[in-house]
Write a protein that holds these residues in place. Sequence first.
Motif, mmCIF file in Angstrom:
data_model
loop_
_atom_site.group_PDB
_atom_site.id
_atom_site.type_symbol
_atom_site.label_atom_id
_atom_site.label_comp_id
_atom_site.label_asym_id
_atom_site.label_seq_id
_atom_site.Cartn_x
_atom_site.Cartn_y
_atom_site.Cartn_z
ATOM 1 N N PHE A 60 0.837 -1.203 0.000
ATOM 2 C CA PHE A 60 0.000 0.000 0.000
ATOM 3 C C PHE A 60 0.871 1.252 0.000
ATOM 4 O O PHE A 60 0.658 2.180 -0.793
ATOM 5 N N TYR A 61 1.868 1.279 0.902
ATOM 6 C CA TYR A 61 2.743 2.449 0.981
ATOM 7 C C TYR A 61 3.654 2.545 -0.239
ATOM 8 O O TYR A 61 4.009 3.647 -0.679
ATOM 9 N N SER A 62 4.034 1.416 -0.784
ATOM 10 C CA SER A 62 4.835 1.435 -2.001
ATOM 11 C C SER A 62 4.059 2.083 -3.139
ATOM 12 O O SER A 62 4.605 2.890 -3.913
ATOM 13 N N LYS A 63 2.776 1.774 -3.225
ATOM 14 C CA LYS A 63 1.926 2.319 -4.286
ATOM 15 C C LYS A 63 1.732 3.825 -4.124
ATOM 16 O O LYS A 63 1.888 4.589 -5.091
ATOM 17 N N ILE A 64 1.420 4.266 -2.900
ATOM 18 C CA ILE A 64 1.166 5.701 -2.727
ATOM 19 C C ILE A 64 2.467 6.505 -2.794
ATOM 20 O O ILE A 64 2.442 7.700 -3.102
ATOM 21 N N TYR A 65 3.600 5.848 -2.529
ATOM 22 C CA TYR A 65 4.876 6.549 -2.709
ATOM 23 C C TYR A 65 5.084 6.876 -4.185
ATOM 24 O O TYR A 65 5.428 8.010 -4.544
ATOM 25 N N LEU A 66 4.884 5.883 -5.041
ATOM 26 C CA LEU A 66 5.079 6.096 -6.473
ATOM 27 C C LEU A 66 4.075 7.106 -7.022
ATOM 28 O O LEU A 66 4.395 7.875 -7.939
ATOM 29 N N GLU A 67 2.861 7.117 -6.453
ATOM 30 C CA GLU A 67 1.809 7.999 -6.962
ATOM 31 C C GLU A 67 1.913 9.422 -6.418
ATOM 32 O O GLU A 67 1.530 10.374 -7.102
ATOM 33 N N HIS A 68 2.417 9.574 -5.187
ATOM 34 C CA HIS A 68 2.402 10.910 -4.574
ATOM 35 C C HIS A 68 3.668 11.275 -3.808
ATOM 36 O O HIS A 68 4.285 12.313 -4.079
ATOM 37 N N PHE A 69 4.067 10.444 -2.846
ATOM 38 C CA PHE A 69 5.113 10.872 -1.922
ATOM 39 C C PHE A 69 6.490 11.007 -2.576
ATOM 40 O O PHE A 69 7.360 11.690 -2.031
ATOM 41 N N TYR A 70 6.674 10.392 -3.737
ATOM 42 C CA TYR A 70 7.938 10.601 -4.453
ATOM 43 C C TYR A 70 8.129 12.079 -4.772
ATOM 44 O O TYR A 70 9.239 12.611 -4.687
ATOM 45 N N THR A 71 7.036 12.757 -5.115
ATOM 46 C CA THR A 71 7.136 14.170 -5.516
ATOM 47 C C THR A 71 7.446 15.089 -4.342
ATOM 48 O O THR A 71 7.891 16.225 -4.549
ATOM 49 N N VAL A 72 7.202 14.634 -3.106
ATOM 50 C CA VAL A 72 7.492 15.470 -1.933
ATOM 51 C C VAL A 72 8.594 14.857 -1.069
ATOM 52 O O VAL A 72 8.797 15.287 0.068
ATOM 53 N N ASN A 73 9.291 13.870 -1.606
ATOM 54 C CA ASN A 73 10.366 13.210 -0.863
ATOM 55 C C ASN A 73 11.522 14.195 -0.660
ATOM 56 O O ASN A 73 12.177 14.599 -1.626
ATOM 57 N N PRO A 74 11.810 14.601 0.569
ATOM 58 C CA PRO A 74 12.856 15.604 0.799
ATOM 59 C C PRO A 74 14.267 15.076 0.567
ATOM 60 O O PRO A 74 15.219 15.862 0.515
#
Length: 374
Positions: A60-74
Amino acid sequence: MIDPFVESLIRAIYDCVVDPSGWEEVLRRIVTKTNAVSASMQTTFDAKPSNIARWNVDPFYSKIYLEHFYTVNPFIPLRMNYMAEKVYSGDSLTTTASYRESSFFNEFAKPQEWEGFNGISLNGPGSADVLALMHNRNADFAQTGGEDLLSRLAPHVCRAYDLGGLLAKAHQTTDFLGQAIAAAGFGTVLLSENCRIIYANQVAEDMLRQQSGLVFIRGELLAEASPLTSQLQALVRACVDQKAATYPLGTILKLTRRKIDQPILVHVLPLREKTAAMLTNKVRPVAALFLIDPHQDLSARLQSFANAYALTSVEIAIMSEIIQSDSLTIIAAKLGMAASTLRTHLGRLMAKTGASNRLALLRRFFEMASLAMP
């Protein structure tokens, strides 16, 4: 003396060149050894992230990382500045108030008990490709030897990653080496433990017919120069038993050729039984050799390389000379510049290409060239 665990892990890393499914097991072993929580290996293509492998990461977290959190990954801006093989720590960021208040931490990292991040930069400046380890506040990463382990593995991980990517881009698949190497733009040979040839693609066969740098005698692969034959045989034996190795895995051979200044560059990679069984039902190969001939179409390949990294005319000239000589004194004299000036230009050239040294720079050039030209 090399630690048996590290030795075994290095061999597993090189297996991933021809069997990339093995990266998950590599990550598992690193996580277990360092008491980390999770690990992932990521690449980016057309500004979009994708997972090469992951261990103990919730889908689940892998999916939302690719969809959203990658763009805000500091951590992305930090990784974009690292040289290939750089082992980094995220401590300077994870201890800041801004990070602890961020959505990345509170909605993504914290629910997975990821308090700390360490990793290996895979592809140099301008790239966010990474092997990352995530651990919690109860794990002392340095105390478990995690930083030392990553430092020892970094050059091998990056080299296996580069060569695996070369096969993937050239043939759209790395699941079955027999299909991939048949039409490769570079020579590929599969060898048994006693250096007998089990398979060679067309490029390698042409090299053998010319008996230029390599020779084929009674089914056995030899170098024209006896000392290089001994080194080649030692590297193949190391693919079977690293303890008996005279040369470390990852050594690049340069095979000199009569009447031709530029050597053939040879990468020797070990194959495990599972991978060997995929390739042939004949005598099991233990090593794969990747042969690159820098003599072919050099000017066109140089221009392609220059275009890819936005090199200046001076940097192109330096790159051309580096391919032909490993002496900076000779290169500086041929180009009519001071040694200090040459080192300055060379530093910029390495920064642009993400190469950590001249050997890595040459490897990057030949690997890209084998993709760009038929």
